[in-house]
Design an enzyme around this catalytic site. Structure first.
Site, PDB file in Angstrom:
ATOM      1  N   LYS A 120      11.321   7.177 -25.570  1.00 28.18           N
ATOM      2  CA  LYS A 120      10.910   8.518 -26.408  1.00 28.18           C
ATOM      3  C   LYS A 120      10.859   9.633 -25.511  1.00 28.18           C
ATOM      4  O   LYS A 120      11.064  10.910 -25.915  1.00 28.18           O
ATOM      5  CB  LYS A 120       9.649   8.570 -27.141  1.00 28.18           C
ATOM      6  CG  LYS A 120       9.427   7.461 -28.159  1.00 28.18           C
ATOM      7  CD  LYS A 120      10.579   7.186 -29.026  1.00 28.18           C
ATOM      8  CE  LYS A 120      10.683   8.408 -30.001  1.00 28.18           C
ATOM      9  NZ  LYS A 120      11.408   7.986 -31.241  1.00 28.18           N
ATOM     10  N   SER A 167       7.701  -4.222 -29.301  1.00 23.31           N
ATOM     11  CA  SER A 167       8.950  -3.783 -29.991  1.00 23.31           C
ATOM     12  C   SER A 167      10.080  -4.522 -29.245  1.00 23.31           C
ATOM     13  O   SER A 167      10.990  -4.980 -29.876  1.00 23.31           O
ATOM     14  CB  SER A 167       9.154  -2.393 -30.429  1.00 23.31           C
ATOM     15  OG  SER A 167       9.454  -1.646 -29.147  1.00 23.31           O
TER      16      SER A 167
HETATM   17  C1  LIG Z   1       7.332   1.185 -28.877  1.00 18.69           C
HETATM   18  C2  LIG Z   1       8.608   1.864 -29.720  1.00 18.69           C
HETATM   19  N1  LIG Z   1       9.698   0.923 -30.006  1.00 18.69           N
HETATM   20  C3  LIG Z   1      10.709   1.364 -30.691  1.00 18.69           C
HETATM   21  C4  LIG Z   1      10.499   2.813 -31.260  1.00 18.69           C
HETATM   22  C5  LIG Z   1      11.974   3.158 -32.139  1.00 18.69           C
HETATM   23  O1  LIG Z   1      12.701   3.981 -31.686  1.00 18.69           O
HETATM   24  P1  LIG Z   1      13.287   5.007 -32.426  1.00 18.69           P
HETATM   25  O2  LIG Z   1      12.210   5.960 -33.044  1.00 18.69           O
HETATM   26  O3  LIG Z   1      14.280   5.759 -31.572  1.00 18.69           O
HETATM   27  O4  LIG Z   1      13.936   4.168 -33.792  1.00 18.69           O
HETATM   28  C6  LIG Z   1       9.548   3.768 -30.767  1.00 18.69           C
HETATM   29  C7  LIG Z   1       9.738   4.992 -31.415  1.00 18.69           C
HETATM   30  O5  LIG Z   1       8.667   5.584 -31.958  1.00 18.69           O
HETATM   31  C8  LIG Z   1       8.513   3.095 -30.022  1.00 18.69           C
HETATM   32  O6  LIG Z   1       7.541   3.988 -29.591  1.00 18.69           O
END
Ligand SMILES: Cc1ncc(COP(=O)(O)O)c(C=O)c1O
Lengths: 321, 282
Positions: free
Chosen positions: A52, A273
């Protein structure tokens, strides 16, 4: 800027660019398919600790350029943590105040980090019951602050802000293209605001339309901060289904199990994630047999120790004298 | 054929509220599930009522007494002859509960703002403010309680034998007893399931994708034609703590015109704790 010496005038010079990409590291012990090399792009190596950083910086710079923020008028933003941590640290270092609105489900580590990074914090109770037309509670509260106190707050709104996509179109995509010498066949990502998937996919597909973009989503009722199930994707105005070839739904607890595998077998201290993305990747490399895959690993495990304790049986045992 | 709501006068639009801002005898009251929302920003001139601490008796489990209602409403500068507009978050759940309470204590002209706080928030021509109004208190004389709006346990037992419309507005998993309450809710019950002879019609059935109520035709077709609610029978709506059911009660009584509709505010957190009460599961 000399990225070989790595001596910088301020922290912002460390932000990722094509000349200073986040590292990609090959998966060794956990890749069962020798015809399908896999690389993890370690977004936690960014200066504020997650993928981010890219969106936060691009959105913040846009607000600065348009004269929307100053020492009186700061930022309010709904976040699952990472965007807020990046924005708060950046904003405070540049003299702006920052308020973060997070759902209660966000792990305690992230709530504390937001405060440590200098954000004022609003925690809202999670959704009670599916409710038509409501959108998301933290987005609504952030919008309320921005509307009721427009003189105090500008709201980047990462769920709708095109600069979130631009960030990945200008950095993540070109970095991966260069780091793989254009040989990438598969990109593996997760879906939150969808800035990552939309921007990176758009760039890579413009270079080679054959590249497959695979997104993973956790099962409904999940506990993977930052991600959204398709049923929750309505709020992500940046989602563009034409840029995604497959969306895999994966039992959310596997996010934690696979994160643990990565920590214990690859030395990659990846967060949940990333774990979910890795599980989806393993499905696809068995299906598609040959290729070169890049997984975007959004952040590391340090902010999720309490979530790991919740979802990995036995982790807490032996931690007390 | 296009039919209208049975009592269209109890529903106002966000545009109507905007046009009538500042009209002396029109009083705005915000009632939210999230008691912090009002503080962050509300419609100019609106007072905020806290459903946890101001709309419920703080000692026994009950609605506030007539005296407490008179004090709360009078201190908010509201007179019995005023037009009261209630609105809130979560599709007006607690705003509908507040509406019900105003009816119980005999307030003549109370109306709900269609779409609630979120609709107002997302309309670019609508303003929110943080300053809290300082109304001059008035003496408010309530009437009632008008208990024809309320169902208590003996009547619920009566209805459970059949011959009534008993409408369970909770989620399907609460109805079947798979869960006793939505995840994370502290108010719960000893047993899960539903009252015998109840129909499962989740509260959100009444709401369009933009958060406003569905049209009279749609509501009629869903509640009466498809779900079999009989307009000639007496009706009770219930949920877990009586707020989601106030929302459906509002739909049944004022939008569909089921004159004998009551809200069972004890709902599952009372019924699911009663010793020897009949329960159905699945
Ligand atoms: C830990 C984590 N994984 C994945 C994402 C997903 O990314 P994006 O918001 O660009 O889809 C985020 C975003 O908030 C995140 O904080």
């Amino acid at each position: 800027m000399d990225h070989t010496k790595r001596v910088y005038n301020d922290i912002f010079e460390m932000l990722p660019t094509e000349e200073n990409p986040s590292p990609m590291v090959r998966i060794n012990r956990l890749n069962p398919n020798p015809d399908f090399p896999l690389f993890a792009k370690l977004e936690w190596m960014n200066p504020f600790g997650s993928v981010k950083d890219r969106a936060a910086w691009t959105m913040l710079r846009d607000l600065e350029k348009r004269g929307e923020i100053n020492e009186k008028r700061g930022i309010v933003e709904p976040t699952s943590g990472n965007t807020g941590i990046s924005l708060a640290a950046m904003a405070r270092a540049r003299g702006y105040h920052m308020r973060a609105v997070v759902p209660n489900k966000v792990p305690l580590e992230k709530k504390l980090l937001l405060k440590i990074a200098g954000a004022d914090l609003d925690v809202i109770s999670d959704e009670l019951c599916p409710a038509p037309g409501l959108g998301d509670g933290s987005i609504n509260l952030a919008k309320t602050h921005a509307k009721a106190q427009a003189h105090r707050y500008a709201m980047p709104n990462q769920y709708e802000n095109e600069h979130n996509v631009q960030a990945h179109l200008q950095t993540t995509g070109p970095e991966i293209w260069r780091q793989t010498d254009g040989r990438i066949t598969h990109l593996f990502v997760s879906l939150g605001t969808c800035g990552t998937v939309s921007g990176t996919s758009k760039f890579l597909k413009s270079k080679n339309p054959e590249i497959k973009v695979i997104a993973v989503q956790p099962t409904e009722g999940h506990d993977v901060p930052g991600l959204r199930n398709v049923s929750q994707l309505g709020v992500s105005k940046l989602f563009d289904s034409s840029l995604v070839d497959d969306i895999l739904e994966i039992e959310f607890r596997l996010a934690y199990a696979r994160a643990l595998d990565l920590c214990q077998n690859e030395g990659l201290l990846a967060g949940p994630s990333s774990g979910l993305i890795f599980e989806g990747t393993r499905e696809i490399i068995m299906r598609d047999k040959k290729g070169l895959g890049v997984m975007i690993f959004p952040d590391n495990i340090f902010k999720y120790t309490s979530n790991m304790a919740k979802h990995i049986a036995g982790l807490m045992s032996g931690t007390q004298a | 054929m296009m039919t209208s709501y049975a009592h269209p006068e109890v529903l106002v639009s966000t545009d109507w509220v905007k046009e009538n801002l500042g009209t002396p005898n029109i009083k705005l009251v915000e009632i939210d599930v999230d008691t912090k929302a009002y503080e962050a920003g509300h419609i100019p001139g609106a007072v905020g009522f806290n459903w946890q601490t101001q709309l419920q008796d703080q000692v026994r489990r009950d609605i506030i007494s007539k005296e407490a209602f008179e004090k709360l409403v009078g201190d908010a500068g509201i007179s019995p002859s005023d037009t009261v507009i209630v609105y809130g978050d979560n599709n007006n759940w607690f705003a509908a509960y507040g509406f019900w309470l105003f009816k119980i204590y005999g307030h003549k002209d109370v109306r709900l703002m269609n779409g609630g706080r979120v609709k107002w928030l997302n309309e670019s021509d609508k303003q929110l403010v943080t300053d809290v109004p300082q109304p001059t208190p008035v003496q408010y004389k309530a009437t009632g309680p008008h208990l024809e709006f309320r169902a208590m346990v003996p009547l619920v037992f009566e209805a459970s034998k059949g011959g009534w419309n008993l409408v369970d507005v909770r989620s399907p998993d609460e109805f079947t007893g798979k869960v006793i309450a939505p995840p994370g809710m502290s108010e719960t019950a000893q047993r899960g399931g539903h009252i015998p002879n109840a129909k499962s019609i989740p509260w959100s059935t009444a709401v369009a994708p933009d958060g406003t109520f569905k049209s009279a035709n749609e509501l009629r077709s869903i509640y009466i034609d498809q779900k079999g609610v009989d307009p000639n029978k007496q009706t009770i709506a219930y949920c877990r703590i009586g707020e989601r059911s106030s929302h459906t009660w509002f739909v049944l009584k004022y939008l569909l015109g089921l004159e004998n509709a009551r809200n069972y505010d004890g709902s599952w957190t009372e019924y699911g704790n009663l010793v020897a009460a009949p329960i159905e599961k699945a």
